[in-house]
Design a protein around this motif. Sequence first.
Motif, PDB file in Angstrom:
ATOM      1  N   ASP A  98       0.830  -1.209   0.000  1.00 51.85           N
ATOM      2  CA  ASP A  98       0.000   0.000   0.000  1.00 51.85           C
ATOM      3  C   ASP A  98       0.866   1.261   0.000  1.00 51.85           C
ATOM      4  O   ASP A  98       0.578   2.232  -0.718  1.00 51.85           O
ATOM      5  N   GLY A  99       1.918   1.258   0.815  1.00 47.14           N
ATOM      6  CA  GLY A  99       2.792   2.424   0.857  1.00 47.14           C
ATOM      7  C   GLY A  99       3.519   2.660  -0.455  1.00 47.14           C
ATOM      8  O   GLY A  99       3.700   3.807  -0.877  1.00 47.14           O
ATOM      9  N   THR A 100       3.925   1.570  -1.113  1.00 51.03           N
ATOM     10  CA  THR A 100       4.587   1.717  -2.408  1.00 51.03           C
ATOM     11  C   THR A 100       3.656   2.346  -3.433  1.00 51.03           C
ATOM     12  O   THR A 100       4.051   3.233  -4.205  1.00 51.03           O
ATOM     13  N   PHE A 101       2.414   1.895  -3.440  1.00 47.00           N
ATOM     14  CA  PHE A 101       1.442   2.473  -4.380  1.00 47.00           C
ATOM     15  C   PHE A 101       1.222   3.952  -4.087  1.00 47.00           C
ATOM     16  O   PHE A 101       1.175   4.778  -5.020  1.00 47.00           O
ATOM     17  N   ALA A 102       1.088   4.307  -2.812  1.00 46.26           N
ATOM     18  CA  ALA A 102       0.834   5.704  -2.459  1.00 46.26           C
ATOM     19  C   ALA A 102       2.019   6.595  -2.835  1.00 46.26           C
ATOM     20  O   ALA A 102       1.833   7.692  -3.387  1.00 46.26           O
ATOM     21  N   LEU A 103       3.246   6.146  -2.571  1.00 42.99           N
ATOM     22  CA  LEU A 103       4.423   6.956  -2.902  1.00 42.99           C
ATOM     23  C   LEU A 103       4.576   7.123  -4.413  1.00 42.99           C
ATOM     24  O   LEU A 103       4.890   8.212  -4.904  1.00 42.99           O
ATOM     25  N   LEU A 104       4.359   6.045  -5.144  1.00 47.03           N
ATOM     26  CA  LEU A 104       4.438   6.153  -6.604  1.00 47.03           C
ATOM     27  C   LEU A 104       3.355   7.081  -7.154  1.00 47.03           C
ATOM     28  O   LEU A 104       3.604   7.874  -8.080  1.00 47.03           O
ATOM     29  N   LEU A 137      -8.647   8.306 -12.451  1.00 50.93           N
ATOM     30  CA  LEU A 137      -8.798   7.215 -13.412  1.00 50.93           C
ATOM     31  C   LEU A 137      -7.488   6.451 -13.592  1.00 50.93           C
ATOM     32  O   LEU A 137      -7.480   5.216 -13.703  1.00 50.93           O
ATOM     33  N   GLY A 138      -6.372   7.180 -13.618  1.00 46.76           N
ATOM     34  CA  GLY A 138      -5.081   6.516 -13.748  1.00 46.76           C
ATOM     35  C   GLY A 138      -4.757   5.636 -12.552  1.00 46.76           C
ATOM     36  O   GLY A 138      -4.180   4.551 -12.700  1.00 46.76           O
ATOM     37  N   SER A 139      -5.130   6.070 -11.356  1.00 44.52           N
ATOM     38  CA  SER A 139      -4.896   5.259 -10.164  1.00 44.52           C
ATOM     39  C   SER A 139      -5.721   3.970 -10.197  1.00 44.52           C
ATOM     40  O   SER A 139      -5.224   2.884  -9.866  1.00 44.52           O
ATOM     41  N   VAL A 140      -6.990   4.080 -10.601  1.00 46.75           N
ATOM     42  CA  VAL A 140      -7.832   2.885 -10.698  1.00 46.75           C
ATOM     43  C   VAL A 140      -7.279   1.927 -11.755  1.00 46.75           C
ATOM     44  O   VAL A 140      -7.246   0.691 -11.556  1.00 46.75           O
ATOM     45  N   LYS A 177      -7.678   1.811   0.260  1.00 48.34           N
ATOM     46  CA  LYS A 177      -8.250   2.400  -0.966  1.00 48.34           C
ATOM     47  C   LYS A 177      -8.070   3.915  -1.011  1.00 48.34           C
ATOM     48  O   LYS A 177      -8.208   4.528  -2.074  1.00 48.34           O
ATOM     49  N   GLY A 178      -7.746   4.536   0.110  1.00 46.20           N
ATOM     50  CA  GLY A 178      -7.494   5.975   0.084  1.00 46.20           C
ATOM     51  C   GLY A 178      -6.269   6.352  -0.729  1.00 46.20           C
ATOM     52  O   GLY A 178      -6.123   7.509  -1.142  1.00 46.20           O
ATOM     53  N   ALA A 179      -5.390   5.380  -0.993  1.00 45.98           N
ATOM     54  CA  ALA A 179      -4.212   5.660  -1.816  1.00 45.98           C
ATOM     55  C   ALA A 179      -4.591   6.008  -3.252  1.00 45.98           C
ATOM     56  O   ALA A 179      -3.776   6.591  -3.985  1.00 45.98           O
ATOM     57  N   LEU A 180      -5.808   5.666  -3.656  1.00 45.21           N
ATOM     58  CA  LEU A 180      -6.253   6.019  -5.006  1.00 45.21           C
ATOM     59  C   LEU A 180      -6.401   7.524  -5.192  1.00 45.21           C
ATOM     60  O   LEU A 180      -6.468   8.008  -6.334  1.00 45.21           O
ATOM     61  N   LEU A 181      -6.487   8.280  -4.101  1.00 41.64           N
ATOM     62  CA  LEU A 181      -6.618   9.737  -4.185  1.00 41.64           C
ATOM     63  C   LEU A 181      -5.278  10.451  -4.165  1.00 41.64           C
ATOM     64  O   LEU A 181      -5.223  11.680  -4.329  1.00 41.64           O
ATOM     65  N   ALA A 182      -4.183   9.708  -3.948  1.00 35.29           N
ATOM     66  CA  ALA A 182      -2.880  10.358  -3.795  1.00 35.29           C
ATOM     67  C   ALA A 182      -2.463  11.084  -5.063  1.00 35.29           C
ATOM     68  O   ALA A 182      -1.938  12.212  -5.005  1.00 35.29           O
ATOM     69  N   TRP A 183      -2.683  10.477  -6.219  1.00 38.19           N
ATOM     70  CA  TRP A 183      -2.279  11.091  -7.486  1.00 38.19           C
ATOM     71  C   TRP A 183      -3.013  12.421  -7.689  1.00 38.19           C
ATOM     72  O   TRP A 183      -2.382  13.441  -8.006  1.00 38.19           O
TER      73      TRP A 183
END
Length: 249
Positions: A98-104, A137-140, A177-183
């Motif tokens: 999860d952290g890797t996805f959020a940082l990327l 959309l890119g995160s999803v 799932k909140g990591a989808l808002l990071a971008w």
Amino acid sequence: MTAPLTPPSQPSPHEPWQTPQKGGGPGGSHLRNLLESQEERDLRTDLRRAGIVCAAVTVAGVALGLLWLWLAPRVPLISDNTAVFLSDSEGEEAIGADGTFALLALAFGAVSAGLAFLFHRRGGVVLVVGLAVGGMLGSVLAWQLGTRLGPTDDVVAHAREVGKGVIFDAPLELHAKGALLAWSLAAMAVHLGLTAMFGPRDPEPDWGVYHGPGGAPVYGAAPSSGAGPETGPKTGPSRPEPPVPPTGS
């Protein structure tokens, strides 16, 4: 004996035919139409740019998904032919994914905002909305791509395939799932900062003294339709002083 002079009759300001037409007559209506058409063209241009940015950011989600699949830590599992267990019950691989996805996603948001500002410096609210929607959309897309290209989600079949006592990787999942808002959040924050620091500035009005109706001096910004501001109170032309007659000694 003469009659006193009477001023000519002046129309009453309440008479309907003396009320100025809305828009300043035909010329004002034409100018208003020109301004409205220019605003419509600008809006269409902004919408087209926002659509291009949104599509480009969405496609960039493929790169995010592949990077997440490559860099995310794997959760090791093991089977004893009766059940599947975590190989390391104290491991933090799931949180690391999860952290890797959020940082990327944060990095992709910053880069996409910088590129959007570089190519469309004029910006605007529509462009920021395009960035936010494209980031979502890119995160999803990245999430779905990473999970589908990763290890299979049929854990039981995978455990039977590898055999008893063999460690295998669990499916790649995004629990937060909140990591989808990071971008989107990173893109909007970076674009706002770049616009505040390097965006175009509106011209500041020239302040000075000009004369309004009746010749009264007004202090403030010069009127847009008149001449430039004056630096001091308006005065009439100077009159030459009369010559001084010579005096006798």
